[in-house]
Motif scaffolding. Structure first.
Motif, short mmCIF file in Angstrom:
data_model
loop_
_atom_site.label_atom_id
_atom_site.label_comp_id
_atom_site.label_asym_id
_atom_site.label_seq_id
_atom_site.Cartn_x
_atom_site.Cartn_y
_atom_site.Cartn_z
N HIS A 1 0.86 -1.17 0.00
CA HIS A 1 0.00 0.00 0.00
C HIS A 1 0.90 1.23 0.00
O HIS A 1 1.85 1.31 0.78
N ARG B 1 -3.10 4.90 -9.46
CA ARG B 1 -4.25 3.99 -9.39
C ARG B 1 -4.65 3.49 -10.77
O ARG B 1 -5.08 2.35 -10.93
N ASP C 1 -2.93 0.40 -11.57
CA ASP C 1 -3.18 -0.70 -10.61
C ASP C 1 -2.25 -0.69 -9.42
O ASP C 1 -1.90 -1.75 -8.87
N ASP D 1 -1.98 0.49 -5.53
CA ASP D 1 -2.85 0.82 -4.40
C ASP D 1 -2.26 2.02 -3.65
O ASP D 1 -1.40 1.86 -2.78
N THR E 1 -4.46 0.96 7.86
CA THR E 1 -4.58 0.29 6.56
C THR E 1 -4.53 -1.22 6.70
O THR E 1 -4.99 -1.94 5.82
#
Length: 242
Positions: A7, A29, A32, A34, A71
């Motif tokens: 992340h 984003r 792809d 994150d 997260t």
């Protein structure tokens, strides 16, 4: 089973909120990755000067640690710019191996028991004046004015208008407070991206395990050199294992 991607959190520098990184996050984003941006405490729109002045460096470091923990990601990659290099490195110091990579864009880097402004400017007089200006402004680090931005050659007039309209005063304590690290910052997994118009800290030159990159840019490459900056960040993210 393939390893889960990291992340990515992009942290803005002084005088800015997450808005400065929003186009970059959208770009990542779309590929792809994150990614998210955050706004450090006191830099939200509409905060009073008194509210901003109360925010400390510890507030910012703990805020980032909390965001990362919330997260629930197994690993994170952090992107800093300017002031937030101190916040990102101090947070990474606390989180250890959960931070799999850091990308510092023209960033200041913390030294244990020293404040950011301890290394500000090139002379003791410049450092003393900067500290005096913060104290005179009520513990606020005032943002560059629109007129000051005229001296940043790689910005367009539209860029200058945009930045000046969005900048806010920065919590002065965050650059006067000493950072605290359990290990030297050069032991962290990091890439330092030097900007052509900005210095690279000595540690970024001496850290033998760090990656070193550069951008032909002034202080705000995510604005003035967007494509090159976004592509470089993507390359480093993928190298750190997104």
């Amino acid at each position: 089973m393939p390893e889960k991607a990291a992340h990515v959190i992009l942290v803005p520098g002084a005088w800015m909120g997450g808005w400065i990184w929003e186009p970059t996050v959208q770009w990542l984003r779309a590929r792809d990755i994150d990614a998210e941006m955050m706004t450090l405490r006191g830099l939200e729109p509409g905060r009073s000067g008194a509210d901003i002045a109360r925010v400390s460096l510890e507030d910012h470091v703990q805020q980032l640690v909390d965001v990362i923990e919330q997260t629930r990601a197994d690993k994170v990659i952090l992107v800093s710019h300017s002031y937030s290099g101190v916040v990102v490195a101090a947070a990474a110091d606390r989180l250890g191996s959960q931070v799999s990579g850091i990308i510092h864009i023209g960033a200041f880097l913390p030294v244990d028991a020293h404040a950011l402004l301890d290394n500000w400017g090139s002379t003791d007089d410049e450092r003393a004046q900067e500290k005096a200006d913060i104290e005179a402004a009520g513990n606020l680090w005032l943002a560059p004015t629109r007129e000051m931005l005229d001296y940043v050659d790689d910005l367009t007039d539209a860029d200058r208008d945009y930045l000046a309209s969005k900048f806010t005063a920065h919590p002065g304590r965050t650059v006067l407070d000493a950072a605290h690290l359990s290990s030297p910052v050069e032991e962290q997994p990091a890439t330092y991206v030097a900007l052509s118009l900005k210095y690279a800290p000595a540690v970024a030159k001496s850290a033998t395990t760090w990656q070193r990159r550069s951008l032909a840019s002034g202080h705000w490459p995510m604005v003035s050199a967007f494509d090159e900056t976004a592509a470089l960040i993507e390359e480093e993210i993928r190298r750190y294992g997104s």
